[in-house]
Design an enzyme around this catalytic site. Structure first.
Site, PDB file in Angstrom:
ATOM      1  N   LEU A 129      58.543  60.695  58.398  1.00  0.00           N
ATOM      2  CA  LEU A 129      58.934  59.306  58.205  1.00  0.00           C
ATOM      3  C   LEU A 129      60.006  59.161  57.129  1.00  0.00           C
ATOM      4  O   LEU A 129      60.905  58.317  57.236  1.00  0.00           O
ATOM      5  CB  LEU A 129      57.712  58.468  57.835  1.00  0.00           C
ATOM      6  CG  LEU A 129      56.675  58.275  58.955  1.00  0.00           C
ATOM      7  CD1 LEU A 129      55.436  57.580  58.413  1.00  0.00           C
ATOM      8  CD2 LEU A 129      57.264  57.494  60.126  1.00  0.00           C
ATOM      9  N   GLU A 130      59.926  59.966  56.080  1.00  0.00           N
ATOM     10  CA  GLU A 130      60.874  59.818  54.972  1.00  0.00           C
ATOM     11  C   GLU A 130      62.272  60.313  55.321  1.00  0.00           C
ATOM     12  O   GLU A 130      63.260  59.630  55.041  1.00  0.00           O
ATOM     13  CB  GLU A 130      60.356  60.566  53.739  1.00  0.00           C
ATOM     14  CG  GLU A 130      59.121  59.948  53.094  1.00  0.00           C
ATOM     15  CD  GLU A 130      59.409  58.621  52.414  1.00  0.00           C
ATOM     16  OE1 GLU A 130      60.592  58.291  52.172  1.00  0.00           O
ATOM     17  OE2 GLU A 130      58.441  57.896  52.122  1.00  0.00           O
ATOM     18  N   THR A 131      62.369  61.513  55.908  1.00  0.00           N
ATOM     19  CA  THR A 131      63.708  62.100  56.101  1.00  0.00           C
ATOM     20  C   THR A 131      63.867  62.837  57.426  1.00  0.00           C
ATOM     21  O   THR A 131      64.748  63.697  57.542  1.00  0.00           O
ATOM     22  CB  THR A 131      64.046  63.085  54.962  1.00  0.00           C
ATOM     23  OG1 THR A 131      63.135  64.208  55.035  1.00  0.00           O
ATOM     24  CG2 THR A 131      63.968  62.425  53.601  1.00  0.00           C
ATOM     25  N   TRP A 252      51.779  55.743  47.674  1.00  0.00           N
ATOM     26  CA  TRP A 252      53.019  56.390  48.112  1.00  0.00           C
ATOM     27  C   TRP A 252      54.060  55.337  48.462  1.00  0.00           C
ATOM     28  O   TRP A 252      55.228  55.447  48.096  1.00  0.00           O
ATOM     29  CB  TRP A 252      52.743  57.292  49.316  1.00  0.00           C
ATOM     30  CG  TRP A 252      53.981  57.967  49.809  1.00  0.00           C
ATOM     31  CD1 TRP A 252      54.840  57.522  50.769  1.00  0.00           C
ATOM     32  CD2 TRP A 252      54.532  59.188  49.324  1.00  0.00           C
ATOM     33  NE1 TRP A 252      55.888  58.400  50.924  1.00  0.00           N
ATOM     34  CE2 TRP A 252      55.725  59.427  50.039  1.00  0.00           C
ATOM     35  CE3 TRP A 252      54.131  60.113  48.352  1.00  0.00           C
ATOM     36  CZ2 TRP A 252      56.518  60.550  49.810  1.00  0.00           C
ATOM     37  CZ3 TRP A 252      54.922  61.233  48.135  1.00  0.00           C
ATOM     38  CH2 TRP A 252      56.087  61.440  48.857  1.00  0.00           C
TER      39      TRP A 252
END
Length: 273
Positions: A129-131, A252
């Protein structure tokens, strides 16, 4: 880029603006005076706080204001997508690759879970999801972005502290300034740590002597697990909404929709063949 984990707290600067010229240090008076004067004062403060002159020099010499960062910060919109919209957009394109990552790093993830208590599904979900599993870590020079946001008045104190920590990362030898590239708000690495989180939670899990959250998947995944453990992750407990570990996912990312999407992605990975 996913929603920032930074709190949107505003820094009040009117008191500084009202001070007579010279009574407040240029670094303290956010946005007053030139950026160069502010940066000179910040360098002096960083040195006074024990950061080596070499780290200050290599990190900050030649740094300029990035107006595009200020524009992005001032034009942030309230995150308004529903869970169904966001998860439906984010999870399906990443599910197959996430399942493959679970297999590729299976032994590493098992060792990480043994050490930190965080299942691989959760770590791979965050990573995706982040990168996109490290594909899109961002291209903004981190020190320039942080210096710009520390100079600006909106969240000056918050970013001032992060800029200090970025210099400490340089001083510690984890990254050279030129390697520090990421999101416009200062997040770096394959799971987008702010410098303060990097300093506190980054670990050298591959044993090469460096905490490398830019290139080393074992370091990235173990550091993410260390972050979650540091925020109260309970080994063997549920991560879905209502479970004891869902509150850790909310640490988070403060967005309930984002935290629910991590949980849903992790659950789907746990059921993948």
């Amino acid at each position: 880029m996913p929603p920032s984990r930074l709190l949107a707290s505003l820094v009040m600067c009117a008191a500084f603006a009202a001070m007579p010229l010279g009574t407040a240090r240029a670094a303290a008076a956010c946005g007053s005076g030139s950026f160069d004067a502010w940066l000179t004062d910040f360098k002096a403060e960083a040195t006074a706080k024990g950061i080596s002159a070499a780290a200050v020099s290599t990190g900050l010499n030649g740094v300029t204001l990035d107006q595009s960062v200020i524009t992005r910060d001032h034009s942030q919109k309230v995150f308004s997508q529903t869970f169904e919209e966001f998860s439906g957009r984010m999870i399906p394109p990443r599910l197959t690759r996430g399942s493959n990552m679970m297999k590729q790093y299976g032994s590493v993830l098992s060792r990480i879970e043994e050490a930190y208590g965080v299942p691989g599904e959760v770590l791979v979900a965050i990573w995706g999801l982040e990168t996109d599993f490290g594909v899109n870590i961002g291209k903004f020079p981190t020190i320039r972005a942080l210096a710009t946001l520390a100079y600006d008045c909106r969240r000056a104190d918050e970013f001032r502290a992060e800029l200090m920590d970025a210099l400490r990362i340089v001083e510690r030898g984890d990254l050279a300034p030129a390697e520090m590239r990421g999101a416009w708000a200062g997040e770096i690495g394959q799971t987008q740590f702010m410098p303060s989180s990097w300093l506190k939670f980054a670990v050298d899990f591959d044993g090469n002597g460096r905490r490398d959250l830019m290139r080393s998947a074992p370091d990235v995944l173990a550091s993410t697990a260390n972050y979650l453990k540091g925020h109260g992750w309970q080994r063997g407990k549920d991560w879905e909404p209502g479970g004891p570990n869902f509150a850790v996912l909310q640490q988070w990312n403060k967005s309930d929709v984002y935290a629910r999407t991590i949980a849903a992605f992790a659950t789907q990975l746990s059921h993948a063949p």
